[in-house]
Motif scaffolding. Structure first.
Motif, mmCIF file in Angstrom:
data_model
loop_
_atom_site.group_PDB
_atom_site.id
_atom_site.type_symbol
_atom_site.label_atom_id
_atom_site.label_comp_id
_atom_site.label_asym_id
_atom_site.label_seq_id
_atom_site.Cartn_x
_atom_site.Cartn_y
_atom_site.Cartn_z
ATOM 1 N N LEU A 119 0.831 -1.200 0.000
ATOM 2 C CA LEU A 119 0.000 0.000 0.000
ATOM 3 C C LEU A 119 0.866 1.251 0.000
ATOM 4 O O LEU A 119 0.609 2.208 -0.744
ATOM 5 C CB LEU A 119 -0.924 -0.014 1.220
ATOM 6 N N TYR A 120 1.902 1.243 0.802
ATOM 7 C CA TYR A 120 2.806 2.401 0.896
ATOM 8 C C TYR A 120 3.590 2.574 -0.409
ATOM 9 O O TYR A 120 3.680 3.678 -0.951
ATOM 10 C CB TYR A 120 3.761 2.218 2.069
ATOM 11 N N PHE A 121 4.158 1.481 -0.898
ATOM 12 C CA PHE A 121 4.971 1.569 -2.119
ATOM 13 C C PHE A 121 4.125 1.948 -3.337
ATOM 14 O O PHE A 121 4.605 2.655 -4.227
ATOM 15 C CB PHE A 121 5.699 0.250 -2.368
ATOM 16 N N THR A 165 -9.670 5.931 18.227
ATOM 17 C CA THR A 165 -8.837 6.857 18.999
ATOM 18 C C THR A 165 -7.621 7.325 18.188
ATOM 19 O O THR A 165 -6.730 7.978 18.737
ATOM 20 C CB THR A 165 -8.344 6.189 20.298
ATOM 21 N N ALA A 166 -7.599 7.016 16.905
ATOM 22 C CA ALA A 166 -6.436 7.314 16.079
ATOM 23 C C ALA A 166 -6.362 8.790 15.703
ATOM 24 O O ALA A 166 -7.386 9.484 15.651
ATOM 25 C CB ALA A 166 -6.480 6.473 14.797
ATOM 26 N N SER A 167 -5.155 9.255 15.417
ATOM 27 C CA SER A 167 -4.960 10.596 14.876
ATOM 28 C C SER A 167 -5.559 10.648 13.469
ATOM 29 O O SER A 167 -5.787 9.602 12.843
ATOM 30 C CB SER A 167 -3.461 10.913 14.796
ATOM 31 N N PRO A 168 -5.814 11.836 12.943
ATOM 32 C CA PRO A 168 -6.355 11.932 11.582
ATOM 33 C C PRO A 168 -5.478 11.222 10.549
ATOM 34 O O PRO A 168 -6.001 10.574 9.632
ATOM 35 C CB PRO A 168 -6.411 13.440 11.334
ATOM 36 N N ALA A 170 -6.762 7.969 8.433
ATOM 37 C CA ALA A 170 -6.804 7.973 6.964
ATOM 38 C C ALA A 170 -6.090 6.741 6.413
ATOM 39 O O ALA A 170 -6.567 6.107 5.453
ATOM 40 C CB ALA A 170 -6.161 9.246 6.426
ATOM 41 N N TRP A 171 -4.951 6.408 7.012
ATOM 42 C CA TRP A 171 -4.239 5.193 6.600
ATOM 43 C C TRP A 171 -5.089 3.959 6.871
ATOM 44 O O TRP A 171 -5.183 3.066 6.019
ATOM 45 C CB TRP A 171 -2.917 5.099 7.364
#
Length: 394
Positions: free
Chosen positions: A62-64, A293-296, A300-301
């Protein structure tokens, strides 16, 4: 001295040959072309550790994919080749041989399993291929020092030592015991317990062992309870962590703390049916995120991962994302004329690095390839890992 035309021509010819040799050398870097860099991974996609292996590989892809869609690194796309070893050493050796000799990978990253990595290392290092961020927290992934070995997070050994120190100091525990797998993995946990009790001028009250396939822990728990243990260090992975702890609670043994390490740091353990793991302590090397509880950025990830693969990311995906980000950071620092040595130097230049989940700070150097020894300390509360301390040292 005056140079003749013949001498000048010879010099020009020699310069041309040297230039062509340099160009040929640049083009002969294994796993690197003008258009791509090839990364390999031997992992478990269909065996007992597939929930880790699949999610690590998916998160890296996904990252690559995003990096590649943005033009790659200096125009090079990143190609990840993943081979399934089904958590079997012979298959890992076979898979690695393909990656090393047929695919001629530039880098091995996220390879899963302690015995698998250890079995592959001799041939891999003979080929000059670096090993980065293996999916195991065994000390052999970074020690003894080797110029091609890089581990990102703290070790099982670190997790147990830091956890014991914290619980002795905070919960005033006095009688330390251990229950560990009768394997190389378990023996590393035993060594951590031995070293930490010695450092605190304490003694191990009792020990017990189990096989990885055991399903009944009554005898081991009875032995430890009869010894009066009030703190038990677990050399357990996922299933035996659940079964041993649940057995103790089912027997009514509650005036004791159990502490495990990152091999048990899986949401499967925290959310075991009936809340049977409530109260278990676990030392780990990274953060366990939750969507609500995740950061934005993490949210999004999380949503992008679920949209692509149809399931929520687990801790394996967290490892995979962080590893992919570290690889891209090093590739960028290595520059356009990528070689293995430039990549190694780029890794060694990384300091103050922290993944987007808020994990421990990673620092590499020319003499230190273990990114951190920091331990994040968790307790299972209401079906989740809740961080209660850290980063810890011992």
């Amino acid at each position: 001295m005056r140079m003749t035309k013949k001498g000048f021509a010879a010099l020009v010819a020699a310069g041309s040959i040297m230039g062509m040799a340099a160009a040929a050398e640049a083009q002969s870097v294994r796993g690197v072309t003008k258009s791509e860099v090839v990364i390999g991974q031997h992992t478990d996609l269909s065996g007992p550790a597939a929930s880790y292996g699949v999610n690590v590989a998916n998160a890296m892809r996904l990252y690559f994919d995003k990096v590649n869609s943005d033009g790659g690194i200096y125009g090079r796309k990143i190609r990840l080749i993943v081979e399934d070893h089904q958590y079997q050493v012979p298959r890992a050796v076979q898979a690695a041989n393909k990656l090393l000799h047929r695919d001629k990978i530039f880098l091995m990253a996220g390879a899963l399993g302690t015995p698998m990595n250890n079995a592959v290392f001799p041939e891999q290092f003979k080929a000059g291929v670096p090993n980065l961020g293996p999916l195991t927290a065994a000390r052999s992934m970074s020690a003894p020092f080797h110029p091609l070995k890089f581990q990102t997070y703290s070790t099982y050994y670190d997790h147990i030592r830091a956890g014991l120190k914290y619980l002795v100091e905070t919960n005033h525990r006095k009688k330390i015991c251990t229950l560990y797998q009768d394997t190389d993995f378990g023996k590393e946990i035993l060594e951590a317990v031995q070293d930490q009790t010695k450092a605190m001028n304490m003694a191990i009250v009792e020990t017990a062992t189990n096989k990885p396939t055991d399903t009944d822990f009554t005898a081991q728990i009875t032995k430890l309870r009869n010894a009066g243990c009030d703190l038990v260090a677990l050399g357990a992975i996922v299933r035996d962590a659940i079964l041993s702890y649940a057995t103790a609670r089912k027997m009514g043994w509650t005036d004791v703390d159990f502490v495990s390490q990152s091999a048990s740091f899986d949401q499967i353990v925290a959310s075991a049916p009936g809340g049977v793991t409530q109260g278990l302590y676990v030392g780990a090397g990274t953060v366990m995120p939750y969507r609500d509880t995740a950061s934005p950025q993490v949210a999004a990830w999380w949503d992008a991962y679920k949209a692509k693969y149809g399931n929520d990311p687990n801790i394996g995906a967290v490892y995979g994302h962080g590893l992919a980000d570290l690889i891209v950071t090093a590739l960028d620092r290595a520059g356009k004329d990528l070689t293995t040595q430039k990549f190694l130097k780029a890794l060694e230049s990384i300091s103050g690095y922290r993944d987007m989940f808020g994990g421990p700070v990673i620092n590499f150097s020319a003499t230190q390839h273990q990114g951190t020894t920091d331990v994040l300390f968790y307790q299972i509360q209401n079906g989740r890992f809740v961080q209660i301390a850290g980063p810890l040292k011992y």
